[in-house]
Design a protein around this motif. Structure first.
Motif, PDB file in Angstrom:
ATOM      1  N   PRO A  94       0.829  -1.217   0.000  1.00 39.59           N
ATOM      2  CA  PRO A  94       0.000   0.000   0.000  1.00 39.59           C
ATOM      3  C   PRO A  94       0.861   1.264   0.000  1.00 39.59           C
ATOM      4  O   PRO A  94       1.948   1.286   0.594  1.00 39.59           O
ATOM      5  N   ASN A  95       0.379   2.285  -0.644  1.00 37.11           N
ATOM      6  CA  ASN A  95       1.108   3.553  -0.728  1.00 37.11           C
ATOM      7  C   ASN A  95       0.765   4.416   0.481  1.00 37.11           C
ATOM      8  O   ASN A  95       0.037   5.400   0.389  1.00 37.11           O
ATOM      9  N   VAL A  96       1.289   4.033   1.638  1.00 30.67           N
ATOM     10  CA  VAL A  96       1.009   4.759   2.877  1.00 30.67           C
ATOM     11  C   VAL A  96       2.039   5.867   3.056  1.00 30.67           C
ATOM     12  O   VAL A  96       3.144   5.812   2.520  1.00 30.67           O
ATOM     13  N   SER A  97       1.659   6.897   3.803  1.00 31.55           N
ATOM     14  CA  SER A  97       2.617   7.962   4.113  1.00 31.55           C
ATOM     15  C   SER A  97       3.500   7.508   5.275  1.00 31.55           C
ATOM     16  O   SER A  97       3.037   6.848   6.203  1.00 31.55           O
ATOM     17  N   LEU A  98       4.767   7.868   5.188  1.00 30.21           N
ATOM     18  CA  LEU A  98       5.726   7.420   6.191  1.00 30.21           C
ATOM     19  C   LEU A  98       5.941   8.477   7.272  1.00 30.21           C
ATOM     20  O   LEU A  98       6.239   9.638   6.958  1.00 30.21           O
ATOM     21  N   SER A 215      16.471  -3.580  -2.523  1.00 31.73           N
ATOM     22  CA  SER A 215      17.693  -2.804  -2.713  1.00 31.73           C
ATOM     23  C   SER A 215      17.395  -1.614  -3.627  1.00 31.73           C
ATOM     24  O   SER A 215      16.819  -1.763  -4.696  1.00 31.73           O
ATOM     25  N   GLY A 216      17.755  -0.421  -3.157  1.00 37.10           N
ATOM     26  CA  GLY A 216      17.448   0.804  -3.889  1.00 37.10           C
ATOM     27  C   GLY A 216      16.032   1.306  -3.678  1.00 37.10           C
ATOM     28  O   GLY A 216      15.631   2.303  -4.287  1.00 37.10           O
ATOM     29  N   GLN A 217      15.255   0.626  -2.818  1.00 46.01           N
ATOM     30  CA  GLN A 217      13.853   1.006  -2.588  1.00 46.01           C
ATOM     31  C   GLN A 217      13.501   0.908  -1.103  1.00 46.01           C
ATOM     32  O   GLN A 217      12.481   0.327  -0.729  1.00 46.01           O
ATOM     33  N   GLU A 218      14.322   1.466  -0.263  1.00 52.88           N
ATOM     34  CA  GLU A 218      14.110   1.278   1.178  1.00 52.88           C
ATOM     35  C   GLU A 218      12.899   2.039   1.716  1.00 52.88           C
ATOM     36  O   GLU A 218      12.361   1.672   2.762  1.00 52.88           O
ATOM     37  N   ASP A 219      12.422   3.071   1.014  1.00 52.38           N
ATOM     38  CA  ASP A 219      11.161   3.695   1.420  1.00 52.38           C
ATOM     39  C   ASP A 219       9.998   2.731   1.185  1.00 52.38           C
ATOM     40  O   ASP A 219       9.051   2.673   1.977  1.00 52.38           O
ATOM     41  N   GLU A 220      10.059   1.970   0.090  1.00 48.95           N
ATOM     42  CA  GLU A 220       9.040   0.943  -0.149  1.00 48.95           C
ATOM     43  C   GLU A 220       9.104  -0.137   0.934  1.00 48.95           C
ATOM     44  O   GLU A 220       8.079  -0.650   1.382  1.00 48.95           O
ATOM     45  N   MET A 221      10.297  -0.453   1.357  1.00 47.82           N
ATOM     46  CA  MET A 221      10.495  -1.413   2.439  1.00 47.82           C
ATOM     47  C   MET A 221       9.867  -0.898   3.738  1.00 47.82           C
ATOM     48  O   MET A 221       9.224  -1.656   4.477  1.00 47.82           O
ATOM     49  N   ALA A 222      10.020   0.382   4.008  1.00 48.10           N
ATOM     50  CA  ALA A 222       9.414   0.983   5.192  1.00 48.10           C
ATOM     51  C   ALA A 222       7.886   0.935   5.107  1.00 48.10           C
ATOM     52  O   ALA A 222       7.198   0.704   6.115  1.00 48.10           O
ATOM     53  N   LEU A 226       5.243  -0.898   7.759  1.00 49.85           N
ATOM     54  CA  LEU A 226       4.042  -0.300   8.341  1.00 49.85           C
ATOM     55  C   LEU A 226       2.791  -1.099   8.006  1.00 49.85           C
ATOM     56  O   LEU A 226       1.900  -1.257   8.840  1.00 49.85           O
ATOM     57  N   SER A 227       2.730  -1.609   6.794  1.00 52.41           N
ATOM     58  CA  SER A 227       1.513  -2.243   6.306  1.00 52.41           C
ATOM     59  C   SER A 227       1.366  -3.688   6.762  1.00 52.41           C
ATOM     60  O   SER A 227       0.256  -4.155   7.050  1.00 52.41           O
ATOM     61  N   PHE A 228       2.491  -4.423   6.838  1.00 55.83           N
ATOM     62  CA  PHE A 228       2.423  -5.858   7.055  1.00 55.83           C
ATOM     63  C   PHE A 228       2.902  -6.307   8.428  1.00 55.83           C
ATOM     64  O   PHE A 228       2.541  -7.383   8.890  1.00 55.83           O
ATOM     65  N   GLY A 229       3.741  -5.504   9.086  1.00 56.34           N
ATOM     66  CA  GLY A 229       4.307  -5.913  10.367  1.00 56.34           C
ATOM     67  C   GLY A 229       5.815  -6.077  10.268  1.00 56.34           C
ATOM     68  O   GLY A 229       6.419  -5.834   9.209  1.00 56.34           O
ATOM     69  N   PHE A 266      11.872   1.917  12.269  1.00 55.82           N
ATOM     70  CA  PHE A 266      12.895   2.802  11.704  1.00 55.82           C
ATOM     71  C   PHE A 266      12.807   4.147  12.390  1.00 55.82           C
ATOM     72  O   PHE A 266      11.798   4.488  13.025  1.00 55.82           O
ATOM     73  N   ASP A 267      13.873   4.929  12.256  1.00 54.87           N
ATOM     74  CA  ASP A 267      13.928   6.258  12.869  1.00 54.87           C
ATOM     75  C   ASP A 267      14.658   7.206  11.926  1.00 54.87           C
ATOM     76  O   ASP A 267      15.828   6.995  11.606  1.00 54.87           O
ATOM     77  N   LYS A 268      13.939   8.235  11.466  1.00 57.24           N
ATOM     78  CA  LYS A 268      14.518   9.234  10.568  1.00 57.24           C
ATOM     79  C   LYS A 268      14.622  10.605  11.232  1.00 57.24           C
ATOM     80  O   LYS A 268      14.792  11.608  10.551  1.00 57.24           O
ATOM     81  N   THR A 269      14.525  10.642  12.549  1.00 61.50           N
ATOM     82  CA  THR A 269      14.476  11.937  13.229  1.00 61.50           C
ATOM     83  C   THR A 269      15.857  12.581  13.372  1.00 61.50           C
ATOM     84  O   THR A 269      15.952  13.793  13.584  1.00 61.50           O
TER      85      THR A 269
END
Length: 311
Positions: A94-98, A215-222, A226-229, A266-269
């Motif tokens: 799903p295209n959720v906001s991170l 690989s090269g898509q770690e935002d998709e991984m995030a 969020l979506s699956f656990g 994950f933590d992007k702060t």
């Protein structure tokens, strides 16, 4: 110093790949040599630290092992032999906001870090931990399920001598085996005969799983996290022998997978975004059993082989 190793250590471990049992003689001289080697290695590893967020390395429970012993016990000798699955079989993400920070532990759906001890069963620990969390996310009790059942019964793996998370998930999916509670089939840190249970036995079976290369898509991984656990991943953990804390950014490679772990968040702060990684080496290792691995550069190959579980 912590308790001494036995005179003979029977090493029957590798986390990924078909391992071979080895015997390592222990002595005060050997331990002292391993400790000296550790101290030299720590100086080298810490020379890459440029700020407070960079990983730092030092003495821990693995300091009395040589790198060869550590690899044989916990990492194995071959890269992962996990199967590759076509994109057509993957569950769409799903295209959720991170958010800037997310951790499934905050939802109280992640069990405490366990200890695989001298059994190369990281592949089983990561899979079982993911199933436990996925059940809890759906509102079921957060129980400890049997890792030993997977070690003993997953016929396409090698028990304490190693295995692949994807092979374990494929076995669970094909057989629809019900995982029983850990109290029913406790972990004993060695291979055993598979115990079978009647169909009426309560337990957890999985509905499906998906495997990804992010690989090269770690935002998709995030987004998948969020979506699956929590996600099962395979990493290069050679330098993790000495890890104490901070964000791992160096000293490991993609394409050298040898250890299976679970990503819970994950933590992007901060200045260095990182994955929050649940390990299976006990809570005295790393950050209370966890590691932080830099996001975005496929550090340690963390995005190469990623699996989500559905129950």
């Amino acid at each position: 110093m912590k308790s001494r190793w036995a005179t003979l250590l029977l090493l029957c471990c590798c986390c990924l790949g078909h391992g071979v049992a080895r015997t390592w003689p222990r002595s005060h001289q050997r331990e002292a040599a391993a400790l000296r080697e550790s101290l030299n290695r720590h100086r080298y590893l810490n020379s890459f630290s440029h700020d407070n967020s960079t990983a730092f390395y030092g003495l821990n429970q693995f300091s009395y092992l040589s790198p060869e012993e550590f690899k044989a016990l916990y990492l194995g000798s071959k890269p992962a032999w996990s199967p590759r699955y076509p994109a057509a079989g993957q569950t769409p993400i799903p295209n959720v906001s991170l958010p800037l920070r997310f951790d499934w532990r905050d939802k109280h759906v992640v069990n405490q870090v366990r200890n695989q001890k001298m059994c190369g069963g990281c592949w089983a620990f990561s899979v079982v931990s993911a199933i436990e969390s996925t059940c809890a996310i759906q509102g079921k009790p957060l129980d400890y399920l049997s890792v030993q059942q997977v070690i003993d019964c997953s016929f396409n793996n090698y028990g304490c001598s190693g295995g692949s998370p994807l092979s374990a998930l494929s076995w669970l999916n094909e057989t629809q085996v019900k995982l029983v509670e850990d109290s029913e089939y406790p972990f004993k840190a060695e291979n055993g005969l598979c115990r079978y249970f009647p169909q009426s036995q309560s337990g957890v079976s999985i509905k499906d799983f998906s495997a990804y290369d992010f690989s090269g898509q770690e935002d998709e991984m995030a987004k998948a996290l969020l979506s699956f656990g929590p996600l099962v991943v395979i990493v290069d953990a050679v330098s993790w022998q000495d890890y104490l804390g901070g964000v791992i950014q160096h000293h490991c490679s993609s394409g050298e997978a040898n250890h299976a772990v679970l990503i819970t968040g994950f933590d992007k702060t901060g200045n260095t975004p990182y994955w929050i990684v649940h390990n299976s080496w006990g809570n005295s290792w790393g950050i209370e059993g966890y590691a932080h691995v830099k996001m975005g550069d496929n550090v340690c190959g963390i995005a190469d082989s990623v699996s989500a579980v559905f129950v």
